[in-house]
Design an enzyme around this catalytic site. Sequence first.
Site, PDB file in Angstrom:
ATOM      1  N   GLU A 116       0.803  -1.216   0.000  1.00 17.90           N
ATOM      2  CA  GLU A 116       0.000   0.000   0.000  1.00 17.90           C
ATOM      3  C   GLU A 116       0.837   1.268   0.000  1.00 17.90           C
ATOM      4  O   GLU A 116       2.016   1.257   0.345  1.00 17.90           O
ATOM      5  CB  GLU A 116      -0.933  -0.009   1.214  1.00 17.90           C
ATOM      6  CG  GLU A 116      -0.213  -0.220   2.518  1.00 17.90           C
ATOM      7  CD  GLU A 116      -1.154  -0.558   3.679  1.00 17.90           C
ATOM      8  OE1 GLU A 116      -2.070  -1.381   3.500  1.00 17.90           O
ATOM      9  OE2 GLU A 116      -0.961   0.014   4.748  1.00 17.90           O
ATOM     10  N   CYS A 129       3.643   8.379   1.335  1.00 20.21           N
ATOM     11  CA  CYS A 129       4.234   7.371   2.215  1.00 20.21           C
ATOM     12  C   CYS A 129       4.373   6.086   1.395  1.00 20.21           C
ATOM     13  O   CYS A 129       3.380   5.509   0.958  1.00 20.21           O
ATOM     14  CB  CYS A 129       3.309   7.192   3.417  1.00 20.21           C
ATOM     15  SG  CYS A 129       3.900   6.000   4.596  1.00 20.21           S
ATOM     16  N   CYS A 136       6.695  -7.348   6.761  1.00 20.16           N
ATOM     17  CA  CYS A 136       7.949  -6.947   7.409  1.00 20.16           C
ATOM     18  C   CYS A 136       8.387  -8.081   8.309  1.00 20.16           C
ATOM     19  O   CYS A 136       7.553  -8.747   8.924  1.00 20.16           O
ATOM     20  CB  CYS A 136       7.739  -5.669   8.231  1.00 20.16           C
ATOM     21  SG  CYS A 136       9.259  -4.997   8.936  1.00 20.16           S
ATOM     22  N   CYS A 140       7.658  -5.501  15.229  1.00 21.11           N
ATOM     23  CA  CYS A 140       7.486  -4.531  16.312  1.00 21.11           C
ATOM     24  C   CYS A 140       6.083  -4.770  16.887  1.00 21.11           C
ATOM     25  O   CYS A 140       5.124  -4.971  16.137  1.00 21.11           O
ATOM     26  CB  CYS A 140       7.660  -3.107  15.797  1.00 21.11           C
ATOM     27  SG  CYS A 140       9.307  -2.847  15.109  1.00 21.11           S
ATOM     28  N   CYS A 143       3.012  -2.658  15.776  1.00 16.12           N
ATOM     29  CA  CYS A 143       2.864  -2.373  14.339  1.00 16.12           C
ATOM     30  C   CYS A 143       2.097  -3.490  13.647  1.00 16.12           C
ATOM     31  O   CYS A 143       2.441  -4.666  13.778  1.00 16.12           O
ATOM     32  CB  CYS A 143       4.233  -2.219  13.697  1.00 16.12           C
ATOM     33  SG  CYS A 143       4.161  -2.068  11.903  1.00 16.12           S
ATOM     34  N   GLY A 208       7.125  -2.318   5.591  1.00 12.30           N
ATOM     35  CA  GLY A 208       8.467  -2.872   5.428  1.00 12.30           C
ATOM     36  C   GLY A 208       9.577  -2.048   6.044  1.00 12.30           C
ATOM     37  O   GLY A 208       9.388  -0.900   6.427  1.00 12.30           O
ATOM     38  N   SER A 240      12.763   5.999   6.846  1.00 15.06           N
ATOM     39  CA  SER A 240      12.556   5.633   8.252  1.00 15.06           C
ATOM     40  C   SER A 240      13.041   4.213   8.496  1.00 15.06           C
ATOM     41  O   SER A 240      12.653   3.283   7.787  1.00 15.06           O
ATOM     42  CB  SER A 240      11.071   5.744   8.590  1.00 15.06           C
ATOM     43  OG  SER A 240      10.841   5.275   9.904  1.00 15.06           O
ATOM     44  N   SER A 262      12.977   4.991  14.187  1.00 15.36           N
ATOM     45  CA  SER A 262      11.855   4.609  15.052  1.00 15.36           C
ATOM     46  C   SER A 262      12.406   4.231  16.411  1.00 15.36           C
ATOM     47  O   SER A 262      12.722   3.067  16.655  1.00 15.36           O
ATOM     48  CB  SER A 262      11.109   3.431  14.419  1.00 15.36           C
ATOM     49  OG  SER A 262      10.522   3.847  13.215  1.00 15.36           O
ATOM     50  N   HIS A 264      11.073   5.004  19.825  1.00 17.39           N
ATOM     51  CA  HIS A 264       9.931   4.465  20.569  1.00 17.39           C
ATOM     52  C   HIS A 264      10.181   4.092  22.033  1.00 17.39           C
ATOM     53  O   HIS A 264       9.246   3.728  22.742  1.00 17.39           O
ATOM     54  CB  HIS A 264       9.316   3.243  19.874  1.00 17.39           C
ATOM     55  CG  HIS A 264       8.893   3.495  18.462  1.00 17.39           C
ATOM     56  ND1 HIS A 264       8.305   4.659  18.046  1.00 17.39           N
ATOM     57  CD2 HIS A 264       8.987   2.718  17.350  1.00 17.39           C
ATOM     58  CE1 HIS A 264       8.048   4.584  16.748  1.00 17.39           C
ATOM     59  NE2 HIS A 264       8.456   3.423  16.306  1.00 17.39           N
ATOM     60  N   ASN A 341      -1.807   4.163  16.735  1.00 19.49           N
ATOM     61  CA  ASN A 341      -2.986   3.906  15.930  1.00 19.49           C
ATOM     62  C   ASN A 341      -3.417   2.462  16.186  1.00 19.49           C
ATOM     63  O   ASN A 341      -2.739   1.541  15.741  1.00 19.49           O
ATOM     64  CB  ASN A 341      -2.604   4.097  14.458  1.00 19.49           C
ATOM     65  CG  ASN A 341      -3.722   4.719  13.680  1.00 19.49           C
ATOM     66  OD1 ASN A 341      -4.886   4.560  14.014  1.00 19.49           O
ATOM     67  ND2 ASN A 341      -3.364   5.424  12.629  1.00 19.49           N
ATOM     68  N   CYS A 384      -0.827   2.104   9.450  1.00 21.11           N
ATOM     69  CA  CYS A 384       0.052   1.161   8.766  1.00 21.11           C
ATOM     70  C   CYS A 384      -0.584  -0.222   8.642  1.00 21.11           C
ATOM     71  O   CYS A 384      -0.997  -0.796   9.640  1.00 21.11           O
ATOM     72  CB  CYS A 384       1.344   1.010   9.540  1.00 21.11           C
ATOM     73  SG  CYS A 384       2.014   2.575  10.051  1.00 21.11           S
TER      74      CYS A 384
END
Length: 411
Positions: A116, A129, A136, A140, A143, A208, A240, A262, A264, A341, A384
């Site tokens: 996407e 994006c 991936c 994480c 995610c 990814g 990123s 990232s 976090h 999210n 994501c």
Amino acid sequence: MPIPGQIDPVPTPRDITPRADGRVDLLGLPRLRIAELFAAAGLDAKAAKLRAKQVFHWLYHRGVTDFDAMTDIAKTMRPWLAERFVIGRPEIVLAQHSTDGTRKWLLKTDDGHEYEMVFIPDADRGTLCVSSQVGCTLNCRFCHTGTMRLVRNLTPGEIVGQVMLARDALGEWPKGSMAGLDEVEDEDGGGYTPDGRLLTNIVMMGMGEPLYNFDNVRDALKLVMDGDGLALSKRRITLSTSGVVPMMARCGAEIGVNLAVSLHATNKAVRDEIVPINRKYGLEELLAACADYPGASNARRITFEYVMLKDKNDSDADARELVRLIKQYRLPAKVNLIPFNPWPGAIYECSTPERVRRFSDIVFEAGISAPVRTPRGRDIDAACGQLKTAAQKMSRAELDRLADEKQAALG
Ligand code: SAH
Ligand code: SF4
């Protein structure tokens, strides 16, 4: 949980994936490779080089997919090209438009894998994006992409194809004669381009881990940055990474785009839990690599992404530790606070708005910019990995209907 190594042995189609009709798709190939293919198809070296230069310009700078529209190529030459080559685009499975202007596309590779891309218009810029892999490997914990099995790396054509598709959809290819159309690199790093384009910035923040697909991401971004290609300044591109330390220096040296990390978390225990690659490349190593990142300066800061997870990484002490680390490593940094999210099955919750505000204030008061990113496109599952999941729940017929409607809307 196994942590993948520096180079992930994931299958990737060759730069030229055979098509059923025997023609070769030029999308994603650099000038030299195009010239090689033209020579292999029978042109002498000089003609191959000239035709490759012309086709490259039409392909990447003008967004032309039909050889017949390449007006500086002899009329007799055009059918010769069309018999042997095509200029493709990723297939659109689904395109959605949010009430806030965010647009999201679910795309499909020729071998049937879905990925996407998202376009986010803001007052002063428009950001695409872009995805680098299907799924991936890094898992994480917060995610959604991390819950998908990695299918494969995207090819340069599938990566640059996202940018080209966005330009198609936004109707943003330069028009008119070729004369004087060479893009001037615009280096001011913010705001819409003088020609009023909507797509001004690119972030490698889709599905990814881009540094696990380094060569293809580099090759695709070279086409995006090429003055005779998509001609977007490296200052408007951000990659990123979750922290693939051994590839960060090469990213700076060979691609030269802005870096986002990232982060976090500010300590080993929490980062090990939520960003498992931390068990392989720890915080100290990561921050040292950031300090060494070529091109980072106060004018070009490294962005630290920090997803706000309730009672996990969002305390005052975390904010202070974040400041301390940034100062200890003397990093030219800014912090992007991302409200988590949520997705079905996620084990975390987003921090309260008051907590996010307080966290932001602490970092900001220490002299480090710490804006809170506004969630965008929530009505179209723009988080994501969520469009893919939403689409999987729809029937095939429903998807086909939506795709037809959208293709028609895109004109
Ligand atoms: N793999 C790369 C780039 C893709 S993820 C990376 O991890 O940096 C892009 C950003 O979105 C990362 O900062 C990631 O941590 C963040 N992200 C992923 N899932 C999220 C979620 N559910 N809510 C908020 N941010 C999320
Ligand atoms: Fe992969 Fe990035 Fe998601 Fe981690 S946050 S699982 S590295 S896409």
